[in-house]
Scaffold this motif. Structure first.
Motif, PDB file in Angstrom:
ATOM      1  N   ASN A  88      30.184  42.341   2.198  1.00 33.33           N
ATOM      2  CA  ASN A  88      31.475  43.016   1.617  1.00 33.33           C
ATOM      3  C   ASN A  88      31.720  44.423   1.749  1.00 33.33           C
ATOM      4  O   ASN A  88      33.220  44.598   1.739  1.00 33.33           O
ATOM      5  CB  ASN A  88      31.136  42.635   0.181  1.00 33.33           C
ATOM      6  CG  ASN A  88      31.373  41.213  -0.349  1.00 33.33           C
ATOM      7  OD1 ASN A  88      31.887  40.179   0.542  1.00 33.33           O
ATOM      8  ND2 ASN A  88      30.740  40.674  -1.681  1.00 33.33           N
ATOM      9  N   THR A 169      38.665  33.759  -3.404  1.00 29.61           N
ATOM     10  CA  THR A 169      37.729  34.409  -2.638  1.00 29.61           C
ATOM     11  C   THR A 169      38.320  35.009  -1.366  1.00 29.61           C
ATOM     12  O   THR A 169      37.525  35.995  -0.858  1.00 29.61           O
ATOM     13  CB  THR A 169      36.454  33.573  -2.439  1.00 29.61           C
ATOM     14  OG1 THR A 169      37.001  32.593  -2.135  1.00 29.61           O
ATOM     15  CG2 THR A 169      35.751  33.166  -3.761  1.00 29.61           C
ATOM     16  N   ALA A 257      33.379  34.994  -7.405  1.00 27.66           N
ATOM     17  CA  ALA A 257      32.201  34.471  -6.993  1.00 27.66           C
ATOM     18  C   ALA A 257      31.608  35.748  -6.169  1.00 27.66           C
ATOM     19  O   ALA A 257      31.327  35.269  -4.795  1.00 27.66           O
ATOM     20  CB  ALA A 257      32.596  33.163  -6.169  1.00 27.66           C
ATOM     21  N   ALA A 259      32.821  37.781  -4.279  1.00 29.13           N
ATOM     22  CA  ALA A 259      33.908  38.065  -3.079  1.00 29.13           C
ATOM     23  C   ALA A 259      34.018  39.584  -2.952  1.00 29.13           C
ATOM     24  O   ALA A 259      34.418  40.123  -1.905  1.00 29.13           O
ATOM     25  CB  ALA A 259      35.045  37.282  -3.048  1.00 29.13           C
TER      26      ALA A 259
ATOM     27  N   ASP B 445      32.254  30.622 -10.302  1.00 29.32           N
ATOM     28  CA  ASP B 445      33.669  30.782  -9.792  1.00 29.32           C
ATOM     29  C   ASP B 445      34.118  30.085  -8.701  1.00 29.32           C
ATOM     30  O   ASP B 445      35.341  29.819  -8.756  1.00 29.32           O
ATOM     31  CB  ASP B 445      33.932  32.595  -9.484  1.00 29.32           C
ATOM     32  CG  ASP B 445      34.170  33.406 -10.789  1.00 29.32           C
ATOM     33  OD1 ASP B 445      34.306  32.702 -11.943  1.00 29.32           O
ATOM     34  OD2 ASP B 445      33.990  34.477 -10.613  1.00 29.32           O
ATOM     35  N   LYS B 446      33.113  29.959  -7.781  1.00 26.79           N
ATOM     36  CA  LYS B 446      33.640  28.913  -6.427  1.00 26.79           C
ATOM     37  C   LYS B 446      33.997  27.839  -6.878  1.00 26.79           C
ATOM     38  O   LYS B 446      34.812  27.123  -6.266  1.00 26.79           O
ATOM     39  CB  LYS B 446      32.465  29.125  -5.484  1.00 26.79           C
ATOM     40  CG  LYS B 446      32.351  30.482  -4.556  1.00 26.79           C
ATOM     41  CD  LYS B 446      31.789  30.483  -3.413  1.00 26.79           C
ATOM     42  CE  LYS B 446      32.047  31.487  -2.538  1.00 26.79           C
ATOM     43  NZ  LYS B 446      31.308  31.779  -1.089  1.00 26.79           N
ATOM     44  N   GLN B 451      36.591  25.737  -4.599  1.00 34.16           N
ATOM     45  CA  GLN B 451      36.504  25.980  -3.224  1.00 34.16           C
ATOM     46  C   GLN B 451      35.126  25.484  -2.810  1.00 34.16           C
ATOM     47  O   GLN B 451      34.474  25.513  -1.607  1.00 34.16           O
ATOM     48  CB  GLN B 451      36.191  27.559  -3.156  1.00 34.16           C
ATOM     49  CG  GLN B 451      37.656  28.361  -3.280  1.00 34.16           C
ATOM     50  CD  GLN B 451      37.439  29.656  -3.109  1.00 34.16           C
ATOM     51  OE1 GLN B 451      37.206  30.290  -2.073  1.00 34.16           O
ATOM     52  NE2 GLN B 451      37.466  30.298  -4.388  1.00 34.16           N
TER      53      GLN B 451
END
Lengths: 309, 473
Positions: A88, A169, A257, A259, B445-446, B451
């Motif tokens: 990231n 994301t 998530a 990201a 969260d995914k 997703q």
């Protein structure tokens, strides 16, 4: 003869350890003592403690145990979130630095032209730099709101359905990059503007006489003579990009998530949310080594592209 | 020596004096760890020793009349503030409210930093998830000597709440004022408008299974105007729905070592919640209810009539009472509560309202006095009358009644919260729960953003979660 020559070579110097000289030095040291003590106490000592801590399982609340290289070993062998934070960060660095420097160069070229209100523009572009990062991030979080946010509203005017920027994301990191470029472009713009104004007019005159076009003057005069400034910016932007934190903390909280869980954010989570101070210290030292290495490489490579007039 | 001589300040003397003063200040600063200011008795052994010594009066109070208190929310205009004011009025003592930057991780970060630095307030709010953690880390005081000294009778309190903070060692390391069960809050007007029968008023799954809930949500949903349900933004639903889908131990196994939420039934339960958005589109997308630094997004959707049913704790009642437009104002609606929908089981995870006396507390006696007041008959009475939570003190729970003050501003079925306490499920917390939780919640969260499937997410993080649970890292 030799004595005479020596006397000529060192005329009228006071003895090296004269009382007066010692007193003068002491006074000097006392004057800078507050700063020296401050630097030692709040920088040097914590750095040493951090190095020691990186070999322990310190949690800040209980007595730490020595764990040797475990923290370092775990980082590289089995921490999937560490790897993701590195990726990231690289995504951020690759997106942020070229955009920032490119945009800063464009703005500097614009602001270097003689036109009305140019001072106002320079100030306007620099204002975000002196604005509070939390305030900036909060305002941008409203801009990015999927419903009612100004960005998606603007996109809808041209028939584009905007994404849920900060909770998707795919789009969260680009959103962070957009904010950080807007936030940080003013400083490199000023550096590049100073660089532009330092280029002697005579080079442009010579290029014109040689028949160089506007592009040619930019390509063969401006850009080469700006390389020292660009090099300086590349180094400093690399270092600051690897340490990005504030915008991420406020704008996305490292999500969605993970990201946008960049290196420093993950380090912060380990240190202050998961109470793994030892592990976080190891991360800090790995980052230090990585930045030092990258800076060294950049320093070595500068010979190939940086032109000092 | 003349007076002139003694008073003359030369540059040398000035510099020497400054250096000496600076050195002294630096030494003083280095040695000013607040923990050092406690007596050897309190600084010594574990929490038991510290509290016991304090009870007999060995620990000096910073100021016997001032107790510092830290909650994770602003206490202005809340029942907590009302109880504290009552305490101050009755005792003449002063309570100093310590402000904090926010809830959740921000609060935890502040607490840990303060504990590490020895500057924690006398009383701190403790997330019930972390009572065990702080106990094992020896950061909170044992209250059993106080309980014994003041002849606190366990029978006066609901046993699950009273015993929650009892550690395997026998120490009581927090004081649970009460429980906030979770129920489904619903917009009565929306039901009437959609012609949908109201949910049950008793704790039953008859006509209120997951399928019934989904069908109701579908009927209440008006695309672009209103969503039928909002469940997945309340993290208490992880335990609740997993247990109700047949995962008896809930998120973690009973010994706290296994991540049972990642079992097929656990994943299926959370997938049901994700599908409300991803498949059935009866629940707002994640970005509308979960944005960093923006609190109450989900609550505000309910308040604004954009969500017809929302799973929330009892603590939300007062937020809704304050913010739902009043009678006669545009957007006004009536709200009520219904049980959590049932499946294999029908349970609800409650949130316990826990406070602890910190290890570095400078006024532990005053702290206990305040906690005793808050959890005892007088404090519990105020909390119950305001519907804030089910007080641990049994006698006060009877005061939880609808429509007393002002009329109809409380849910008509508010007594369901008391029933929910009897159908409570509790997470098997350990000292390692927090790290485990941080790992899987970030990844979920995914699934919430459609997703990735819940199963895929939980399978992926299970090794890391279980490593965290093992305490090896």
């Amino acid at each position: 003869m030799a004595v005479k020559a020596k006397a000529l070579a060192r005329p009228a110097t006071r003895p090296r350890f004269s009382r007066r000289r010692v007193r003068q030095n002491l006074e000097g040291w006392l004057f800078i003592a507050p700063v020296v003590v401050g630097v030692l106490s709040f920088y040097f000592v914590p750095i040493l403690i951090s190095f020691y801590t990186s070999f322990t399982n310190a949690d800040g609340l209980t007595k730490p145990d020595w764990v040797g290289l475990f923290n370092y070993q775990r980082l590289f062998t089995r921490d999937q979130f560490f790897r993701r934070s590195v990726l990231n960060t690289l995504f951020y660095v690759v997106g942020h630095i070229p955009l920032t420097i490119g945009l800063a160069l464009a703005l500097a070229l614009l602001c270097n032209r003689p036109m009305r209100g140019v001072t106002w523009f320079r100030t306007a572009y620099f204002i975000p730099v002196v604005t509070n990062v939390v305030a900036v991030s909060l305002v941008w979080s409203f801009f990015f709101s999927p419903r009612g946010g100004i960005i998606n509203w603007g996109l809808s005017l041209v028939g584009i359905g905007g994404p849920a920027w900060l909770t998707d994301t795919t789009w969260a990191m680009p959103a962070v990059i957009i904010v950080s470029v807007w936030f940080g472009v003013g400083y490199p713009m000023i550096i590049l503007l100073a660089g532009l104004q330092g280029i002697p007019e005579i080079y442009y005159d010579a290029a014109k006489i040689d028949g160089a076009s506007t592009w040619g003057r930019f390509r063969y005069v401006t850009l080469p003579l700006l390389t020292p400034a660009i090099f300086f910016l590349t180094i400093t932007q690399f270092i600051s990009s690897f340490q990005v934190f504030g915008i991420i903390y406020v704008l996305t909280g490292g999500g969605p998530a993970r990201a946008t869980s960049v290196y420093i954010y993950y380090l912060y989570q380990n240190a202050f949310q998961n109470s793994r101070l030892g592990y976080a210290s190891a991360m800090a030292w790995v980052l230090f080594a990585a930045i030092a290495l990258i800076t060294l490489v950049q320093w070595k490579l500068q010979k190939r592209w940086v032109i000092y007039d | 020596m003349t007076s002139d001589a003694t008073s003359r300040v030369t540059r040398r003397r000035f510099l020497t004096g400054m250096a000496a003063a600076g050195g002294a200040a630096a030494l003083a600063a280095c040695g000013s760890n607040p923990r050092d200011q406690t007596t050897p008795a309190t600084a010594g052994g574990g929490p038991t020793t510290a509290a016991a010594q304090t009870v007999v009066g060995a620990a000096p109070a910073r100021d016997a009349g001032v107790t510092s208190f830290m909650n994770w929310d602003d206490i202005r205009d809340t029942p907590i503030e009302a109880v504290i004011k009552e305490y101050e009025q009755q005792t003449g003592r002063k309570v100093e409210n310590v402000p904090n930057p926010g809830t959740g991780n921000e609060y935890e970060t502040k607490v840990r930093t303060m504990l590490a630095g020895g500057t924690a307030p006398d009383i701190m709010r403790v997330n019930d998830d972390f009572v065990r953690y702080y106990s094992i880390k020896d950061q909170v005081r044992d209250l059993s000597p106080y309980l014994k000294r003041d002849n606190i009778k366990p029978d006066d309190y609901f046993a699950p709440i009273y015993n929650f903070a009892k550690q395997p060692s026998g120490q009581y390391t927090a004081w649970s004022l009460g429980n906030q069960p979770r129920l489904i809050f619903y917009n009565v007007n929306a039901f009437k408008e959609a012609g949908v029968p109201l949910p049950p008023k008793e704790w039953t799954k008859q006509g209120w299974t997951w399928n019934d809930f989904l069908e109701t949500a579908k009927k209440l949903t008006k695309p672009g105007e209103r969503w039928g349900a909002l469940v997945y933004d309340d993290t208490g639903m992880e335990q609740t729905f997993a247990v109700n889908n047949g995962v008896e131990s809930g998120i973690y196994s009973e010994d706290g070592k296994k991540f049972t939420l990642a079992s097929p039934k656990g994943a299926e339960a959370l997938q049901f919640l994700a599908d409300l958005t991803c498949k059935h589109q009866v629940q707002p997308e994640r970005g509308l209810v979960d944005q960093p630094g923006v609190p109450n997004l989900g609550n505000n959707l309910f308040v604004g009539g954009k969500v017809a049913m929302a799973a929330r704790t009892q603590g939300t009642i007062n937020y809704f009472r304050r913010n739902i437009p009043k009678v006669g104002e545009p957007g006004h609606f009536e709200f009520d509560v219904a049980p959590i929908p049932g499946n294999v089981a029908q349970k609800s995870e409650g949130s316990l309202i826990c406070f602890a006396v910190t290890k570095p507390a400078k006024n532990p006696d005053g702290a206990w006095e305040l906690l005793e007041f808050m959890g005892g008959p007088e404090g519990a009475k105020i909390f119950a009358a305001r519907g804030a939570f089910i007080p641990a003190y049994k006698a006060a729970a009877d005061l939880i009644q609808p429509g007393k003050e002002p009329p109809s501003s409380y849910p008509a079925n508010i007594q369901l919260f008391v029933q929910a306490t009897e159908h409570a499920t509790v997470v098997n917390f350990t000292e390692n729960t927090e790290n485990a939780r941080n790992i899987y919640r970030d990844e979920l969260d995914k699934a919430w953003t459609c997703q990735e499937s819940v199963k895929s997410v939980l399978d992926r993080v299970r090794p890391d979660v279980e490593e965290a649970l093992s305490g090896k890292f």
